[in-house]
Design a protein around this motif. Sequence first.
Motif, PDB file in Angstrom:
ATOM      1  N   ALA A   1       0.837  -1.205   0.000  1.00 18.07           N
ATOM      2  CA  ALA A   1       0.000   0.000   0.000  1.00 18.07           C
ATOM      3  C   ALA A   1       0.870   1.253   0.000  1.00 18.07           C
ATOM      4  O   ALA A   1       0.568   2.249  -0.673  1.00 18.07           O
ATOM      5  N   ALA A   2       1.975   1.191   0.765  1.00 13.51           N
ATOM      6  CA  ALA A   2       2.889   2.340   0.798  1.00 13.51           C
ATOM      7  C   ALA A   2       3.524   2.564  -0.568  1.00 13.51           C
ATOM      8  O   ALA A   2       3.685   3.701  -1.031  1.00 13.51           O
ATOM      9  N   ILE A   3       3.891   1.447  -1.227  1.00 14.96           N
ATOM     10  CA  ILE A   3       4.493   1.554  -2.562  1.00 14.96           C
ATOM     11  C   ILE A   3       3.493   2.154  -3.547  1.00 14.96           C
ATOM     12  O   ILE A   3       3.821   3.032  -4.361  1.00 14.96           O
ATOM     13  N   VAL A   4       2.237   1.658  -3.466  1.00  7.45           N
ATOM     14  CA  VAL A   4       1.191   2.177  -4.359  1.00  7.45           C
ATOM     15  C   VAL A   4       0.961   3.662  -4.098  1.00  7.45           C
ATOM     16  O   VAL A   4       0.815   4.470  -5.026  1.00  7.45           O
ATOM     17  N   ASN A   5       0.917   4.016  -2.817  1.00  9.54           N
ATOM     18  CA  ASN A   5       0.699   5.420  -2.454  1.00  9.54           C
ATOM     19  C   ASN A   5       1.829   6.300  -2.980  1.00  9.54           C
ATOM     20  O   ASN A   5       1.608   7.393  -3.508  1.00  9.54           O
ATOM     21  N   GLU A   6       3.064   5.781  -2.837  1.00 11.93           N
ATOM     22  CA  GLU A   6       4.219   6.528  -3.335  1.00 11.93           C
ATOM     23  C   GLU A   6       4.160   6.672  -4.853  1.00 11.93           C
ATOM     24  O   GLU A   6       4.473   7.731  -5.415  1.00 11.93           O
ATOM     25  N   ALA A   7       3.720   5.602  -5.527  1.00  8.78           N
ATOM     26  CA  ALA A   7       3.591   5.647  -6.982  1.00  8.78           C
ATOM     27  C   ALA A   7       2.523   6.648  -7.403  1.00  8.78           C
ATOM     28  O   ALA A   7       2.675   7.382  -8.390  1.00  8.78           O
ATOM     29  N   GLU A   8       1.417   6.656  -6.637  1.00 14.05           N
ATOM     30  CA  GLU A   8       0.350   7.611  -6.946  1.00 14.05           C
ATOM     31  C   GLU A   8       0.837   9.047  -6.776  1.00 14.05           C
ATOM     32  O   GLU A   8       0.522   9.931  -7.580  1.00 14.05           O
ATOM     33  N   LEU A   9       1.614   9.273  -5.704  1.00 19.04           N
ATOM     34  CA  LEU A   9       2.169  10.616  -5.495  1.00 19.04           C
ATOM     35  C   LEU A   9       3.118  11.003  -6.636  1.00 19.04           C
ATOM     36  O   LEU A   9       3.107  12.148  -7.119  1.00 19.04           O
ATOM     37  N   ALA A  10       3.953  10.031  -7.054  1.00 19.34           N
ATOM     38  CA  ALA A  10       4.882  10.303  -8.158  1.00 19.34           C
ATOM     39  C   ALA A  10       4.122  10.599  -9.445  1.00 19.34           C
ATOM     40  O   ALA A  10       4.489  11.493 -10.229  1.00 19.34           O
ATOM     41  N   LEU A  11       3.034   9.827  -9.675  1.00 21.87           N
ATOM     42  CA  LEU A  11       2.224  10.051 -10.871  1.00 21.87           C
ATOM     43  C   LEU A  11       1.571  11.427 -10.831  1.00 21.87           C
ATOM     44  O   LEU A  11       1.538  12.148 -11.837  1.00 21.87           O
ATOM     45  N   THR A  12       1.055  11.777  -9.657  1.00 26.55           N
ATOM     46  CA  THR A  12       0.432  13.101  -9.505  1.00 26.55           C
ATOM     47  C   THR A  12       1.451  14.207  -9.764  1.00 26.55           C
ATOM     48  O   THR A  12       1.167  15.211 -10.440  1.00 26.55           O
ATOM     49  N   HIS A  13       2.668  14.009  -9.232  1.00 22.01           N
ATOM     50  CA  HIS A  13       3.728  15.005  -9.437  1.00 22.01           C
ATOM     51  C   HIS A  13       4.099  15.116 -10.918  1.00 22.01           C
ATOM     52  O   HIS A  13       4.292  16.219 -11.456  1.00 22.01           O
ATOM     53  N   ALA A  14       4.180  13.946 -11.573  1.00 19.74           N
ATOM     54  CA  ALA A  14       4.519  13.942 -13.004  1.00 19.74           C
ATOM     55  C   ALA A  14       3.425  14.621 -13.820  1.00 19.74           C
ATOM     56  O   ALA A  14       3.701  15.378 -14.768  1.00 19.74           O
ATOM     57  N   GLN A  15       2.159  14.329 -13.445  1.00 20.89           N
ATOM     58  CA  GLN A  15       1.052  14.974 -14.153  1.00 20.89           C
ATOM     59  C   GLN A  15       1.084  16.487 -13.954  1.00 20.89           C
ATOM     60  O   GLN A  15       0.802  17.253 -14.881  1.00 20.89           O
ATOM     61  N   GLN A  16       1.449  16.916 -12.748  1.00 22.47           N
ATOM     62  CA  GLN A  16       1.534  18.353 -12.481  1.00 22.47           C
ATOM     63  C   GLN A  16       2.657  18.989 -13.307  1.00 22.47           C
ATOM     64  O   GLN A  16       2.510  20.089 -13.848  1.00 22.47           O
ATOM     65  N   GLN A  17       3.794  18.263 -13.390  1.00 18.33           N
ATOM     66  CA  GLN A  17       4.906  18.761 -14.205  1.00 18.33           C
ATOM     67  C   GLN A  17       4.497  18.882 -15.674  1.00 18.33           C
ATOM     68  O   GLN A  17       4.843  19.848 -16.358  1.00 18.33           O
ATOM     69  N   LEU A  18       3.749  17.864 -16.145  1.00  9.40           N
ATOM     70  CA  LEU A  18       3.285  17.896 -17.531  1.00  9.40           C
ATOM     71  C   LEU A  18       2.348  19.075 -17.755  1.00  9.40           C
ATOM     72  O   LEU A  18       2.440  19.781 -18.765  1.00  9.40           O
ATOM     73  N   THR A  19       1.449  19.281 -16.789  1.00 14.64           N
ATOM     74  CA  THR A  19       0.521  20.419 -16.897  1.00 14.64           C
ATOM     75  C   THR A  19       1.281  21.738 -16.901  1.00 14.64           C
ATOM     76  O   THR A  19       1.000  22.647 -17.703  1.00 14.64           O
ATOM     77  N   ASP A  20       2.278  21.844 -15.999  1.00 13.83           N
ATOM     78  CA  ASP A  20       3.082  23.071 -15.944  1.00 13.83           C
ATOM     79  C   ASP A  20       3.842  23.286 -17.249  1.00 13.83           C
ATOM     80  O   ASP A  20       3.940  24.417 -17.754  1.00 13.83           O
ATOM     81  N   ALA A  21       4.384  22.195 -17.796  1.00 16.78           N
ATOM     82  CA  ALA A  21       5.141  22.303 -19.047  1.00 16.78           C
ATOM     83  C   ALA A  21       4.236  22.742 -20.192  1.00 16.78           C
ATOM     84  O   ALA A  21       4.619  23.562 -21.035  1.00 16.78           O
ATOM     85  N   GLN A  22       3.020  22.188 -20.224  1.00 21.22           N
ATOM     86  CA  GLN A  22       2.073  22.586 -21.272  1.00 21.22           C
ATOM     87  C   GLN A  22       1.690  24.059 -21.119  1.00 21.22           C
ATOM     88  O   GLN A  22       1.528  24.780 -22.103  1.00 21.22           O
ATOM     89  N   THR A  23       1.546  24.482 -19.856  1.00 21.29           N
ATOM     90  CA  THR A  23       1.235  25.896 -19.608  1.00 21.29           C
ATOM     91  C   THR A  23       2.362  26.792 -20.105  1.00 21.29           C
ATOM     92  O   THR A  23       2.134  27.820 -20.759  1.00 21.29           O
ATOM     93  N   VAL A  24       3.610  26.394 -19.799  1.00 24.84           N
ATOM     94  CA  VAL A  24       4.768  27.167 -20.250  1.00 24.84           C
ATOM     95  C   VAL A  24       4.839  27.188 -21.776  1.00 24.84           C
ATOM     96  O   VAL A  24       5.134  28.221 -22.393  1.00 24.84           O
ATOM     97  N   LYS A  25       4.552  26.038 -22.390  1.00 26.27           N
ATOM     98  CA  LYS A  25       4.577  25.958 -23.852  1.00 26.27           C
ATOM     99  C   LYS A  25       3.544  26.906 -24.456  1.00 26.27           C
ATOM    100  O   LYS A  25       3.805  27.591 -25.452  1.00 26.27           O
TER     101      LYS A  25
END
Length: 255
Positions: free
Chosen positions: A28-52
């Motif tokens: 569960a901790a691994i899944v939670n960590e993966a979900e957090l990483a995915l959320t962070h990656a999605q946020q980075q992608l959103t930020d990058a698209q905004t910058v673009k």
Amino acid sequence: KKQLNSLQAVQQQLTAIAEQNKQVIKQAAIVNEAELALTHAQQQLTDAQTVKTQQQTSLDNLGLDELINTVNTQRNLLAALVPQAANYQEAQADVAQLSMAIKKTQVTLEQAETQVAATTSHLNKLQQTQIRQQIAHLAAKLEPDSPCPVCGSTSHPHPALVVDEPLVSEAALKQADQERQKAAARKTMVETQLANLETQLKTAKAKTAQARQAFTEHWQEQAKLIAGVADKTGILQQLTALKTLAATNEHQLTE
């Protein structure tokens, strides 16, 4: 003893269940960590698209298409200026050449006029000398109380004196008149040449004025375009900054 065995079995089951719970919690901790990483990656992608999007907006605001069109127009105007400048220079050269030819022809005309005056004066002198010689010849034949063949008077108080000088022949008069006519014809020819040159000069000056006007108009258009490009003095710096920012974002997305 049977109960003891049962208790041991239950204890083993509880131990196994506890171990399973640990594994579940770990997963569960691994899944939670993966979900957090995915959320962070999605946020980075959103930020990058905004910058673009911001970069594209900045590029649009720079008016690159307009600048490219301006540069192309400027290039075409420069290309057009080359033959126009050549035409202007050629017209100026024609004016200078014709002006020099006119000055030389004016000098030639002055010489021709001097020659006409000289030959005319020479002819007049010969004619006057011939008349004087004819009068002296008639005077030498006058007799007292005899009528003068010119005026008819029988009184001759002041007869013309014979001057000791070469006689002027008709051949000499004819030659002098031919020289005068030749000089006059040359003067007329030079006058015609001068008139033609002056007409050509007038045409050349008009052509020069037209060429100068065309060159000036295109040059003024060129100056306006140069001023328009000068208004975008920071465009290269802005493009460089945007390019650097885009490279940084691309690197972050790759990571």
